[in-house]
Design a protein around this motif. Structure first.
Motif, PDB file in Angstrom:
ATOM      1  N   THR A  46       2.291   2.206  -3.553  1.00 41.94           N
ATOM      2  CA  THR A  46       1.199   2.497  -4.635  1.00 41.94           C
ATOM      3  C   THR A  46       0.953   3.829  -4.500  1.00 41.94           C
ATOM      4  O   THR A  46       0.564   4.456  -3.397  1.00 41.94           O
ATOM      5  CB  THR A  46       0.036   1.666  -4.254  1.00 41.94           C
ATOM      6  OG1 THR A  46       0.141   0.263  -3.957  1.00 41.94           O
ATOM      7  CG2 THR A  46      -1.142   2.134  -5.142  1.00 41.94           C
ATOM      8  N   SER A  47       1.063   4.818  -5.715  1.00 43.19           N
ATOM      9  CA  SER A  47       1.052   6.030  -5.684  1.00 43.19           C
ATOM     10  C   SER A  47      -0.456   6.328  -5.434  1.00 43.19           C
ATOM     11  O   SER A  47      -1.346   5.559  -5.787  1.00 43.19           O
ATOM     12  CB  SER A  47       1.640   6.687  -6.863  1.00 43.19           C
ATOM     13  OG  SER A  47       0.967   6.246  -7.973  1.00 43.19           O
ATOM     14  N   ASN A  48      -0.786   7.706  -5.304  1.00 40.58           N
ATOM     15  CA  ASN A  48      -1.918   8.094  -5.238  1.00 40.58           C
ATOM     16  C   ASN A  48      -2.756   8.051  -6.610  1.00 40.58           C
ATOM     17  O   ASN A  48      -3.877   7.527  -6.837  1.00 40.58           O
ATOM     18  CB  ASN A  48      -2.196   9.547  -4.988  1.00 40.58           C
ATOM     19  CG  ASN A  48      -1.647   9.983  -3.490  1.00 40.58           C
ATOM     20  OD1 ASN A  48      -2.125   8.935  -2.581  1.00 40.58           O
ATOM     21  ND2 ASN A  48      -1.280  11.114  -3.230  1.00 40.58           N
ATOM     22  N   ASP A  49      -1.872   8.135  -7.844  1.00 35.59           N
ATOM     23  CA  ASP A  49      -2.274   7.983  -9.108  1.00 35.59           C
ATOM     24  C   ASP A  49      -2.629   6.571  -9.420  1.00 35.59           C
ATOM     25  O   ASP A  49      -3.871   6.321  -9.913  1.00 35.59           O
ATOM     26  CB  ASP A  49      -1.212   8.490 -10.202  1.00 35.59           C
ATOM     27  CG  ASP A  49      -1.172  10.084 -10.140  1.00 35.59           C
ATOM     28  OD1 ASP A  49      -2.097  10.750  -9.444  1.00 35.59           O
ATOM     29  OD2 ASP A  49      -0.406  10.717 -10.520  1.00 35.59           O
ATOM     30  N   GLN A  50      -1.929   5.667  -8.852  1.00 35.68           N
ATOM     31  CA  GLN A  50      -2.238   4.411  -9.067  1.00 35.68           C
ATOM     32  C   GLN A  50      -3.504   3.940  -8.358  1.00 35.68           C
ATOM     33  O   GLN A  50      -4.281   3.023  -8.768  1.00 35.68           O
ATOM     34  CB  GLN A  50      -1.050   3.510  -8.655  1.00 35.68           C
ATOM     35  CG  GLN A  50       0.248   3.488  -9.619  1.00 35.68           C
ATOM     36  CD  GLN A  50       1.313   2.593  -8.872  1.00 35.68           C
ATOM     37  OE1 GLN A  50       1.666   2.898  -7.792  1.00 35.68           O
ATOM     38  NE2 GLN A  50       2.135   2.050  -9.899  1.00 35.68           N
ATOM     39  N   PHE A  51      -3.313   4.334  -7.086  1.00 36.79           N
ATOM     40  CA  PHE A  51      -4.648   4.102  -6.233  1.00 36.79           C
ATOM     41  C   PHE A  51      -6.103   4.733  -6.817  1.00 36.79           C
ATOM     42  O   PHE A  51      -7.063   4.061  -6.829  1.00 36.79           O
ATOM     43  CB  PHE A  51      -4.614   4.419  -4.891  1.00 36.79           C
ATOM     44  CG  PHE A  51      -5.551   3.869  -3.831  1.00 36.79           C
ATOM     45  CD1 PHE A  51      -5.273   2.553  -3.493  1.00 36.79           C
ATOM     46  CD2 PHE A  51      -6.705   4.614  -3.187  1.00 36.79           C
ATOM     47  CE1 PHE A  51      -6.359   2.173  -2.690  1.00 36.79           C
ATOM     48  CE2 PHE A  51      -7.556   4.038  -2.532  1.00 36.79           C
ATOM     49  CZ  PHE A  51      -7.293   2.762  -2.280  1.00 36.79           C
ATOM     50  N   ASN A  52      -5.935   5.720  -7.502  1.00 39.28           N
ATOM     51  CA  ASN A  52      -7.064   6.203  -7.884  1.00 39.28           C
ATOM     52  C   ASN A  52      -7.627   5.444  -9.050  1.00 39.28           C
ATOM     53  O   ASN A  52      -8.492   5.301  -9.342  1.00 39.28           O
ATOM     54  CB  ASN A  52      -6.790   7.693  -8.386  1.00 39.28           C
ATOM     55  CG  ASN A  52      -6.917   8.929  -7.168  1.00 39.28           C
ATOM     56  OD1 ASN A  52      -7.421   8.568  -6.165  1.00 39.28           O
ATOM     57  ND2 ASN A  52      -6.080   9.909  -7.275  1.00 39.28           N
ATOM     58  N   GLU A  53      -6.537   5.103 -10.075  1.00 41.02           N
ATOM     59  CA  GLU A  53      -6.899   4.303 -11.193  1.00 41.02           C
ATOM     60  C   GLU A  53      -7.560   3.056 -10.603  1.00 41.02           C
ATOM     61  O   GLU A  53      -8.630   2.445 -11.399  1.00 41.02           O
ATOM     62  CB  GLU A  53      -5.448   3.975 -11.939  1.00 41.02           C
ATOM     63  CG  GLU A  53      -5.748   3.120 -12.974  1.00 41.02           C
ATOM     64  CD  GLU A  53      -4.687   2.702 -13.991  1.00 41.02           C
ATOM     65  OE1 GLU A  53      -4.243   2.136 -14.880  1.00 41.02           O
ATOM     66  OE2 GLU A  53      -3.347   3.446 -13.560  1.00 41.02           O
ATOM     67  N   SER A 112      -9.023   2.487  -8.130  1.00 35.42           N
ATOM     68  CA  SER A 112     -10.555   2.620  -7.561  1.00 35.42           C
ATOM     69  C   SER A 112     -11.400   3.063  -8.437  1.00 35.42           C
ATOM     70  O   SER A 112     -12.758   2.901  -8.070  1.00 35.42           O
ATOM     71  CB  SER A 112     -10.578   3.896  -6.665  1.00 35.42           C
ATOM     72  OG  SER A 112     -10.425   4.980  -7.158  1.00 35.42           O
ATOM     73  N   GLU A 154     -10.251   0.986  -0.341  1.00 34.59           N
ATOM     74  CA  GLU A 154      -9.248   0.561   0.723  1.00 34.59           C
ATOM     75  C   GLU A 154      -9.682  -1.083   0.943  1.00 34.59           C
ATOM     76  O   GLU A 154      -8.813  -1.952   1.184  1.00 34.59           O
ATOM     77  CB  GLU A 154      -9.281   1.040   1.812  1.00 34.59           C
ATOM     78  CG  GLU A 154      -8.625   2.666   1.627  1.00 34.59           C
ATOM     79  CD  GLU A 154      -7.048   2.556   1.600  1.00 34.59           C
ATOM     80  OE1 GLU A 154      -6.804   1.572   1.667  1.00 34.59           O
ATOM     81  OE2 GLU A 154      -6.442   3.578   1.307  1.00 34.59           O
ATOM     82  N   ARG A 184       0.691  -1.116   0.062  1.00 32.27           N
ATOM     83  CA  ARG A 184       0.001   0.058  -0.040  1.00 32.27           C
ATOM     84  C   ARG A 184       0.910   1.160   0.100  1.00 32.27           C
ATOM     85  O   ARG A 184       0.422   2.119  -0.613  1.00 32.27           O
ATOM     86  CB  ARG A 184      -0.776  -0.110   1.138  1.00 32.27           C
ATOM     87  CG  ARG A 184      -1.920   1.194   1.472  1.00 32.27           C
ATOM     88  CD  ARG A 184      -2.916   0.945   0.066  1.00 32.27           C
ATOM     89  NE  ARG A 184      -3.569   2.572   0.138  1.00 32.27           N
ATOM     90  CZ  ARG A 184      -3.452   3.467  -0.664  1.00 32.27           C
ATOM     91  NH1 ARG A 184      -2.470   3.759  -1.298  1.00 32.27           N
ATOM     92  NH2 ARG A 184      -4.443   4.276  -0.460  1.00 32.27           N
ATOM     93  N   LYS A 185       1.886   1.226   0.767  1.00 34.84           N
ATOM     94  CA  LYS A 185       2.675   2.407   0.782  1.00 34.84           C
ATOM     95  C   LYS A 185       3.459   2.557  -0.283  1.00 34.84           C
ATOM     96  O   LYS A 185       3.752   3.786  -0.958  1.00 34.84           O
ATOM     97  CB  LYS A 185       4.019   2.186   1.964  1.00 34.84           C
ATOM     98  CG  LYS A 185       4.677   3.360   2.314  1.00 34.84           C
ATOM     99  CD  LYS A 185       5.873   3.270   3.231  1.00 34.84           C
ATOM    100  CE  LYS A 185       6.535   4.334   3.707  1.00 34.84           C
ATOM    101  NZ  LYS A 185       7.314   4.173   4.748  1.00 34.84           N
TER     102      LYS A 185
END
Length: 699
Positions: A39-46, A48, A421, A36-37
């Motif tokens: 994983t970038s914000n852009d990756q996590f947004n993708e 989601s 999450e 999780r750490k």
């Protein structure tokens, strides 16, 4: 289970407790945190924005951090050295006639002894000598002797057969056949006994003994064989009466099975509502004691703490365990259960790796849903795996087969309400499980062949695992056994967890903190019986582990909202019924003779037996009800005496009568009523899985 969803506790992290075992350390927590750490914000947004479970698995499997873990096969193998040590210790105990301890040591030897089995046998360097291939069989034969003296004759015959199947020394086979013949004769299996005698005579040619003794034994066996062929019965053998273990009885469904839902009684009807989802109601009046559900699990997982005492397949206690042929971590109650456990042939080489991860029993159950069938089974269903209209499925006339994979696949999972999450946490667990499965033969021919690449078949399997993890949260049940502190005594007895299972029919019942049923188990098969009246058309609930008698409303609702995502609106919650210890018997709710409305009576102030109903205005004489209550006290005392004597059938009958007496007079909550329910539930638990666990003594 309930389909309604209003999140009263949005701040809680529901994902973690469903995925990780908080009572056991493991590496998955740190692994997930690292992924999780990284994983970038852009990756996590993708992530989601992804819509399907398979897409989520593919995305996470392509994250470099997911592969920053070295996944290797890891399990407890066999040890000839340990097996020999346990066998010799067992021999010493057997020589001292301590047969119970000898049985325990021989069983440990059987589990540790290498088992001759195809290619695997060639890989065990320390056992390459063909003469050592008999160790497993010799341990079984020795255990059969201990079982013989303990009167466990069925287990004894099983051990003899297994020993003969696995290279038992030719010069000693006649002894096993002789023992088997005697036992089968005593068990009145005369044809089988005759065949065993003939085998004993046949293998005498290999026996290494003095000529006189050999002739004496041969004459003896021929004499016995002649007696059998002439139909005579040998009566003078020193064999005690056979002890036959009685498994829990599976009762008949009340009124017979439901035509559409064969695991349910005809007294049960399944309906659908947009707010409640699928739920059960009484198709006709239900009374205490009615058997409502008997169902085999679609899949079941044994608790790791029970691996050394219970069968991995059926959950029965293993008095004479049969081991896995490759590992020494798990046991089976019979060769048949071992042969029926395809899932363990997959999980075996990674079992200790999975345990070491610290993943929860829910994750093990999700994996078991996959590994109990080969991948080809799911690929054949691939085109049929679409979201069904649950209202149509509930109301159509097709039979609801609980063994049909589509019934399992379409149990409620509330994916539309999950947070990114939550999905991410579960998907990382699935990626770990897929990486582990890639080290087994599960994907043979259909895998990517690379540890950091994922094939279409692997992604499909991962998507199934992710869906299973969601389904299990709302539909799994705990499997239990009733643990006694001594033979035939309820003193100190308590219900303990054996594992978890999923029952596609039982999963359709909604919850009430005032349950209408008691659940108990025969192995992993679930049985439920009614513990109170339910009128035709009324909701027929079970209990998800939160009972009003033992926990206050606030805590019950918190637990139910956290695990099952609904705020309970059952009668006990709406009226905030008191816990058992706070019930006041001075106020009782009698029943109006006309409209069955509630007649609250304060026994300390009410002087006249005539009470006016506020609902219908009619007057009711409660003298008959009071008389019924007096009779119920005598019935309960009689039931308690039968419980003390461990006469379960009589106790069940009296407690059922007692519940009906109380039901006819009063509405709950009422202390005596719930005390009787509790007693009835304990009796039924005792009719299911039980074991004796002596209390710990102070040293």
């Amino acid at each position: 289970m309930a389909a309604q969803y209003q999140d009263p506790l949005p701040h809680l992290n529901r994902s973690r407790k469903m995925i990780e075992d908080s009572d056991r350390p493991g590496f998955f927590k740190d692994y997930h945190r690292a992924v999780r750490k990284a994983t970038s914000n852009d990756q996590f947004n993708e992530f989601s924005k992804l819509k399907t479970d398979e897409e989520r698995v593919r995305f996470c499997f392509n994250l470099p951090a997911v592969h920053d873990i070295d996944v290797k096969p890891f399990f407890k193998g066999k040890s000839e050295k340990e097996a020999l040590e346990k066998k010799e210790a067992g021999n010493r105990c057997f020589g001292r006639k301590n047969n119970l301890e000898a049985l325990r040591l021989y069983s440990q030897a059987v589990v540790k002894a290498p088992v001759p089995s195809g290619k695997y046998w060639k890989l065990i360097k320390e056992c390459a000598d063909p003469k050592k291939m008999t160790l497993y069989a010799i341990c079984l034969a020795n255990r059969s002797a201990a079982l013989y003296h303990l009167r466990e004759y069925n287990y004894c015959v099983r051990d003899i057969d297994e020993a003969l199947e696995h290279h038992y020394p030719k010069e000693l086979k006649y002894k096993l056949y002789k023992r088997k013949a005697r036992l089968l004769s005593h068990m009145k299996q005369h044809v089988e006994a005759r065949d065993a005698y003939r085998q004993a005579l046949k293998w005498l040619d290999w026996a290494k003994m003095e000529r006189e003794k050999r002739i004496e034994l041969q004459t003896e066996l021929q004499k016995w064989l002649k007696l059998y062929e002439t139909g005579k019965v040998v009566k003078n053998w020193d064999i005690p009466e056979t002890y036959v273990e009685q498994p829990p009885v599976i009762p008949e469904l009340c009124g017979g099975p439901n035509e559409r839902f064969p695991s349910l009684s005809k007294k049960v009807e399944i309906r659908y509502d947009n707010s409640m989802g699928r739920f059960a109601v009484a198709a006709e009046d239900i009374e205490p004691g009615d058997t409502l559900v008997t169902e085999e699990p679609f899949a079941a997982v044994l608790n790791r703490e029970e691996y050394g005492t219970h069968c991995l397949k059926c959950f029965k206690i293993t008095k004479a365990p049969i081991p896995c042929k490759k590992c020494s971590s798990v046991l089976f109650c019979s060769v048949e259960c071992r042969q029926a456990s395809y899932f363990h042939t997959i999980e075996c080489p990674i079992l200790d790796l999975l345990i070491g991860s610290g993943m929860s029993i829910n994750c093990f159950l999700a994996l078991r849903l996959l590994t109990q069938y080969p991948l080809s089974f799911f690929l054949e269903h691939r085109d049929r795996l679409t979201e069904e209209n649950l209202e149509d499925v509930t109301n159509n006339k097709e039979i609801y087969n609980p063994k049909d994979f589509l019934r399992l696949f379409n149990l409620v999972c509330h994916s539309q309400h999950r947070t990114p999450e939550d999905f991410f946490h579960r998907t990382v667990m699935v990626c770990f499980q897929i990486k582990a499965l890639k080290k087994t033969k599960y994907f043979d021919g259909k895998g990517s062949g690379s540890s950091d690449k994922i094939s279409d078949a692997e992604a499909f399997a991962g998507g199934l695992l992710l869906r299973f993890l969601q389904i299990i949260q709302f539909n799994a049940h705990e499997v239990s056994e009733f643990v006694l502190l001594g033979p035939k005594t309820f003193d100190g007895a308590k219900n303990e967890s054996l594992g978890a299972a999923i029952y596609p029919s039982l999963a359709l019942f909604n919850h009430s903190c005032h349950s209408a049923q008691v659940r108990y188990f025969s192995g992993s098969q679930v049985i439920t019986k009614a513990i109170r009246n339910v009128k035709k058309g009324e909701l027929l609930p079970e209990n998800y582990g939160q009972s009003f008698t033992s926990k206050d409303r606030s805590n019950r609702r918190l637990e139910l909202a956290d695990r099952y995502w609904f705020e309970c609106q059952c009668e006990a919650c709406q009226h905030d019924w008191p816990m058992y210890r706070n019930m006041d018997n001075s106020v009782m709710k009698f029943k109006c003779h006309k409209c069955q409305g509630s007649l609250p009576i304060n026994s300390e102030t009410q002087m006249l037996p005539i009470v006016k109903c506020e609902k219908c205005g009619d007057q009711t004489n409660i003298m008959a009800a009071l008389k019924n209550l007096q009779n119920s006290e005598q019935t309960f005392k009689a039931a308690c005496k039968e419980m003390e004597a461990y006469n379960l059938d009589k106790a069940e009958s009296l407690l059922t009568e007692n519940l009906k007496q109380l039901e006819s007079a009063l509405y709950p909550p009422y202390r005596d009523y719930h005390l009787t329910q509790e007693a009835y539930m304990r009796v039924m638990l005792c009719k299911g899985n039980t074991r004796i666990k002596p209390p710990k003594t102070e040293e």
